[in-house]
Motif scaffolding. Structure first.
Motif, mmCIF file in Angstrom:
data_model
loop_
_atom_site.group_PDB
_atom_site.id
_atom_site.type_symbol
_atom_site.label_atom_id
_atom_site.label_comp_id
_atom_site.label_asym_id
_atom_site.label_seq_id
_atom_site.Cartn_x
_atom_site.Cartn_y
_atom_site.Cartn_z
ATOM 1 N N ASP A 1 0.820 -1.214 0.000
ATOM 2 C CA ASP A 1 0.000 0.000 0.000
ATOM 3 C C ASP A 1 0.859 1.271 0.000
ATOM 4 O O ASP A 1 0.399 2.327 -0.436
ATOM 5 C CB ASP A 1 -0.932 0.020 1.216
ATOM 6 N N ILE A 2 2.083 1.167 0.466
ATOM 7 C CA ILE A 2 2.959 2.340 0.508
ATOM 8 C C ILE A 2 3.240 2.827 -0.907
ATOM 9 O O ILE A 2 3.064 4.004 -1.216
ATOM 10 C CB ILE A 2 4.274 2.024 1.254
ATOM 11 N N GLN A 3 3.645 1.910 -1.767
ATOM 12 C CA GLN A 3 3.968 2.303 -3.147
ATOM 13 C C GLN A 3 2.727 2.810 -3.877
ATOM 14 O O GLN A 3 2.787 3.818 -4.577
ATOM 15 C CB GLN A 3 4.587 1.131 -3.919
ATOM 16 N N SER A 4 1.594 2.158 -3.691
ATOM 17 C CA SER A 4 0.388 2.608 -4.394
ATOM 18 C C SER A 4 -0.063 3.983 -3.902
ATOM 19 O O SER A 4 -0.473 4.825 -4.706
ATOM 20 C CB SER A 4 -0.733 1.579 -4.265
ATOM 21 N N SER A 5 0.023 4.243 -2.598
ATOM 22 C CA SER A 5 -0.374 5.573 -2.108
ATOM 23 C C SER A 5 0.620 6.642 -2.562
ATOM 24 O O SER A 5 0.226 7.769 -2.871
ATOM 25 C CB SER A 5 -0.509 5.572 -0.590
ATOM 26 N N LEU A 6 1.899 6.306 -2.651
ATOM 27 C CA LEU A 6 2.884 7.256 -3.157
ATOM 28 C C LEU A 6 2.633 7.568 -4.636
ATOM 29 O O LEU A 6 2.745 8.715 -5.064
ATOM 30 C CB LEU A 6 4.305 6.717 -2.979
ATOM 31 N N GLU A 7 2.280 6.541 -5.398
ATOM 32 C CA GLU A 7 1.992 6.748 -6.820
ATOM 33 C C GLU A 7 0.755 7.618 -7.026
ATOM 34 O O GLU A 7 0.720 8.462 -7.921
ATOM 35 C CB GLU A 7 1.816 5.406 -7.526
ATOM 36 N N GLN A 8 -0.271 7.425 -6.192
ATOM 37 C CA GLN A 8 -1.478 8.243 -6.302
ATOM 38 C C GLN A 8 -1.170 9.711 -6.026
ATOM 39 O O GLN A 8 -1.632 10.599 -6.742
ATOM 40 C CB GLN A 8 -2.548 7.752 -5.328
ATOM 41 N N LEU A 9 -0.393 9.966 -4.983
ATOM 42 C CA LEU A 9 -0.053 11.351 -4.662
ATOM 43 C C LEU A 9 0.926 11.943 -5.677
ATOM 44 O O LEU A 9 0.879 13.137 -5.969
ATOM 45 C CB LEU A 9 0.521 11.437 -3.254
ATOM 46 N N ALA A 10 1.803 11.106 -6.234
ATOM 47 C CA ALA A 10 2.764 11.597 -7.226
ATOM 48 C C ALA A 10 2.081 11.964 -8.537
ATOM 49 O O ALA A 10 2.573 12.804 -9.283
ATOM 50 C CB ALA A 10 3.848 10.554 -7.474
ATOM 51 N N ALA A 11 0.946 11.343 -8.813
ATOM 52 C CA ALA A 11 0.205 11.652 -10.039
ATOM 53 C C ALA A 11 -0.285 13.104 -10.035
ATOM 54 O O ALA A 11 -0.493 13.691 -11.099
ATOM 55 C CB ALA A 11 -0.973 10.696 -10.189
ATOM 56 N N GLN A 12 -0.448 13.695 -8.852
ATOM 57 C CA GLN A 12 -0.893 15.081 -8.743
ATOM 58 C C GLN A 12 0.233 16.075 -9.044
ATOM 59 O O GLN A 12 -0.026 17.232 -9.331
ATOM 60 C CB GLN A 12 -1.439 15.337 -7.340
#
Length: 177
Positions: free
Chosen positions: A123-134
């Protein structure tokens, strides 16, 4: 029997300088130099400061923004095994973060902390990717090994590196409670 002060003092000074000089040379030549060579060989290491004590090896590192932190730690553990031995390896990365990276990390901390507490490391990588998309110029990467989770944030010019231990300290009950 009459003791002569000058020869005794001269013997003490020479013995102490040989003993401590030998210890300093051993520590510098046999421990610090080989480990410094191992660290400097890795791509992205700008500078390092090594402090070797009886039970710990502390590395203060200055890294380039796109350095693979987990790869560096694994490289140090494998190639520096003869120097590190059974000592605990502590790595501290100098913070050369920008204000934008610090604000972004503050937003990501809650989801990362929740994933760490629940031991849902993917979940760490997926949450980082979601925030990085912004943020279009932000690169966020999370990697894991048997002891730590490594989070690397970069905007091309500056980088932020976070090492999160997988086994948090356990709270103990006080005897006086």
């Amino acid at each position: 029997m009459k003791l002569r002060i000058v020869p005794i003092m001269l013997t003490v000074v020479i013995s102490a300088s040989v003993l401590f000089g030998g210890w300093f040379l051993y520590r510098h030549m046999a421990l610090q130099n080989p480990l410094a060579t191992v660290v400097s060989q890795y791509d992205g290491v700008k500078s390092s400061h090594i402090d070797i004590k009886q039970d710990t090896v502390t590395l203060n590192l200055e890294l380039a923004p796109d350095t693979n932190l987990q790869g560096l730690v694994q490289h140090i553990k494998q190639e520096g095994k003869s120097v590190i031995g059974k000592r605990e390896l502590r790595i501290q990365v100098e913070d050369h973060s920008s204000e934008a990276l610090d604000q972004w990390w503050e937003q990501a901390m809650l989801s990362v902390a929740e994933a760490m507490d629940n031991k849902q490391y993917t979940d760490i990588q997926s949450s980082l990717e979601q925030l990085a998309a912004q943020s279009p110029n932000l690169k966020a990467k999370a990697t894991i090994d048997d002891t730590n989770v490594y989070v690397s944030l970069s905007d091309g010019k500056s980088g932020k590196f976070i090492i999160l231990p997988r086994q948090p300290g356990k709270m103990e009950v006080w005897n006086h409670a």
